[in-house]
Motif scaffolding. Structure first.
Motif, PDB file in Angstrom:
ATOM      1  N   LYS A 195       0.899  -1.203  -0.010  1.00 25.82           N
ATOM      2  CA  LYS A 195      -0.041   0.155   0.023  1.00 25.82           C
ATOM      3  C   LYS A 195       0.832   1.418  -0.092  1.00 25.82           C
ATOM      4  N   ARG A 196       2.117   1.124   0.511  1.00 21.78           N
ATOM      5  CA  ARG A 196       2.926   2.222   0.407  1.00 21.78           C
ATOM      6  C   ARG A 196       3.867   2.138  -0.608  1.00 21.78           C
ATOM      7  N   ILE A 197       4.462   3.340  -1.063  1.00 18.08           N
ATOM      8  CA  ILE A 197       5.313   3.414  -2.338  1.00 18.08           C
ATOM      9  C   ILE A 197       6.636   2.649  -2.082  1.00 18.08           C
ATOM     10  N   LYS A 198       7.190   3.124  -0.854  1.00 17.32           N
ATOM     11  CA  LYS A 198       8.598   2.547  -0.340  1.00 17.32           C
ATOM     12  C   LYS A 198       8.627   1.202  -0.377  1.00 17.32           C
ATOM     13  N   ARG A 199       7.481   0.273  -0.356  1.00 16.91           N
ATOM     14  CA  ARG A 199       7.549  -1.070  -0.055  1.00 16.91           C
ATOM     15  C   ARG A 199       7.146  -1.844  -1.391  1.00 16.91           C
ATOM     16  N   MET A 200       6.871  -0.759  -2.386  1.00 20.02           N
ATOM     17  CA  MET A 200       6.490  -1.383  -3.853  1.00 20.02           C
ATOM     18  C   MET A 200       7.557  -2.098  -4.415  1.00 20.02           C
ATOM     19  N   GLU A 201       7.835  -2.992  -4.966  1.00 20.43           N
ATOM     20  CA  GLU A 201       8.892  -3.728  -5.751  1.00 20.43           C
ATOM     21  C   GLU A 201       8.380  -4.052  -7.246  1.00 20.43           C
ATOM     22  N   GLN A 202       6.798  -4.114  -7.625  1.00 19.28           N
ATOM     23  CA  GLN A 202       6.609  -4.766  -8.820  1.00 19.28           C
ATOM     24  C   GLN A 202       5.085  -4.038  -9.094  1.00 19.28           C
ATOM     25  N   PHE A 203       4.770  -3.781 -10.276  1.00 19.60           N
ATOM     26  CA  PHE A 203       3.363  -3.685 -10.724  1.00 19.60           C
ATOM     27  C   PHE A 203       2.953  -4.949 -11.309  1.00 19.60           C
ATOM     28  N   VAL A 204       1.753  -5.569 -11.037  1.00 14.91           N
ATOM     29  CA  VAL A 204       1.383  -6.495 -11.804  1.00 14.91           C
ATOM     30  C   VAL A 204      -0.021  -6.141 -12.458  1.00 14.91           C
ATOM     31  N   VAL A 205       0.264  -6.183 -13.867  1.00 17.41           N
ATOM     32  CA  VAL A 205      -0.679  -5.651 -14.695  1.00 17.41           C
ATOM     33  C   VAL A 205      -1.496  -6.896 -15.454  1.00 17.41           C
ATOM     34  N   SER A 206      -2.806  -6.977 -14.943  1.00 13.23           N
ATOM     35  CA  SER A 206      -3.830  -8.025 -15.398  1.00 13.23           C
ATOM     36  C   SER A 206      -4.849  -7.380 -16.187  1.00 13.23           C
ATOM     37  N   PHE A 207      -5.169  -8.199 -17.183  1.00  9.08           N
ATOM     38  CA  PHE A 207      -6.452  -7.936 -18.156  1.00  9.08           C
ATOM     39  C   PHE A 207      -6.514  -9.114 -19.112  1.00  9.08           C
ATOM     40  N   ARG A 208      -8.052  -9.063 -19.711  1.00  3.08           N
ATOM     41  CA  ARG A 208      -8.107 -10.230 -20.432  1.00  3.08           C
ATOM     42  C   ARG A 208      -8.591  -9.555 -21.900  1.00  3.08           C
ATOM     43  N   ILE A 209      -7.902 -10.275 -22.886  1.00  6.29           N
ATOM     44  CA  ILE A 209      -8.267  -9.921 -24.396  1.00  6.29           C
ATOM     45  C   ILE A 209      -9.586 -10.449 -24.794  1.00  6.29           C
ATOM     46  N   ALA A 210     -10.740  -9.798 -24.855  1.00  2.43           N
ATOM     47  CA  ALA A 210     -12.027 -10.508 -24.890  1.00  2.43           C
ATOM     48  C   ALA A 210     -12.154 -11.170 -26.544  1.00  2.43           C
ATOM     49  N   LYS A 211     -13.048 -11.961 -26.232  1.00  5.14           N
ATOM     50  CA  LYS A 211     -13.333 -12.706 -27.410  1.00  5.14           C
ATOM     51  C   LYS A 211     -13.830 -11.788 -28.557  1.00  5.14           C
TER      52      LYS A 211
END
Length: 301
Positions: A195-211
């Motif tokens: 939740k805090r910037i100083k603890r963030m190590e990575q962004f996980v970007v998830s999504f779906r390519i729709a049918k």
């Protein structure tokens, strides 16, 4: 007896003299009458020739004016040149007519025949001019009809082009991929939510390519851009570029997927190696040269 004979002889001489005088008087009188009659005829003929010359001059003036008018009503240069030549002939005859004597019946008769010939030639030109004018009018009508048909065809073609463009646009939009369910999760070194910037190590970007059954199938390169609050892009290298709307722009991450028209889940990871400031970030997702999805998220200090 001699005296009587002598008297008779004198009487005979006197009678003969009277007869001679009477005859001479008759001859002189007849000659005077003939001369006066001839002069009267000559005067009448001269007046007639003068009147005929005036009429011939009026005819020539009329012909010359008609030629002048016709020259401005023809579009053919060659025909206009011929009309000018004939008008010059009319002017020459007018000069000859002015110089010829009224008593020169032979010359007046010749000029009269030439004027008749000029009138006949002019009638032929009038027929040609009328024919050309009718042809020109027909050409104008045909041209107007052709222009009208062309305009109608152009309007129809423009309408069909617009319809085609709309159809192409609809097909393009229909075949465009769509990224749905976009989430951006900042995680710590243990893969847990940070939740805090100083603890963030990575962004996980998830999504779906729709049918999408109308979209082209095969390998797809998915590009992700992560934009900071100051509109700068998170990149590992400024050489990481792809084409969008005719321009080369930077991407943060890319991934190759196999797309067969069915829904495909995609997850991408961004290792945080730079300083991040608090604020609102945005993720843009691209495929096939199109922006297929975007999502904003906020980081707190």
């Amino acid at each position: 007896m001699d005296t009587e004979k002598k008297e008779n002889k004198e009487i005979n001489k006197l009678s003969l003299l009277v007869v001679v005088v009477v005859v001479l008087a008759l001859i002189v009188g007849g000659s005077v009458y003939y001369i006066l009659h001839q002069r009267k005829q000559i005067d009448e003929m001269t007046q007639s020739f003068d009147l005929e010359k005036e009429m011939m001059e009026d005819d020539l003036n009329e012909i010359s004016l008609q030629y002048e008018g016709y020259k401005f009503n023809v579009s053919s240069d060659s025909l206009a040149a011929l009309l000018t030549t004939e008008q010059a002939k009319v002017q020459r005859l007018m000069e000859e007519l002015r110089t010829v004597k009224s008593t020169n019946a032979k010359e007046i008769s010749r000029l009269k025949k030439e004027i008749a010939t000029l009138r006949k030639i002019m009638r032929n030109y009038v027929v040609q001019i009328d024919s050309l004018n009718r042809a020109n009018e027909q050409l104008k009508v045909e041209k107007n009809e052709a222009v009208k048909k062309y305009q109608q065809a152009s309007t129809t073609a423009a309408s069909l082009k617009k319809e085609k463009e709309k159809l192409t646009e609809r097909v393009t939009l229909a075949s465009k991929l769509d990224a749905t369910g976009i989430t951006i999760t900042p995680v710590n070194s243990r893969g847990k939510l940070a939740k805090r910037i100083k603890r963030m190590e990575q962004f996980v970007v998830s999504f779906r390519i729709a049918k999408n059954v109308t979209a082209p199938v095969g390998e797809k390169v998915i590009y992700v851009r992560i934009m900071k609050p100051d509109d700068d892009i998170l990149v590992k290298s400024r050489a990481d570029l792809f084409t969008f709307e005719g321009k080369e722009i930077n991407y943060s991450m890319k991934k190759m997927i196999e797309y067969e028209g069915e829904e495909v889940p995609v997850t991408m990871y961004w290792d945080i190696e730079e300083y991040l400031s608090p604020g609102t970030y945005r993720v843009d997702i691209f495929a096939d040269g199109n922006l297929i999805g975007k999502q904003s998220f906020t980081l707190k200090d």
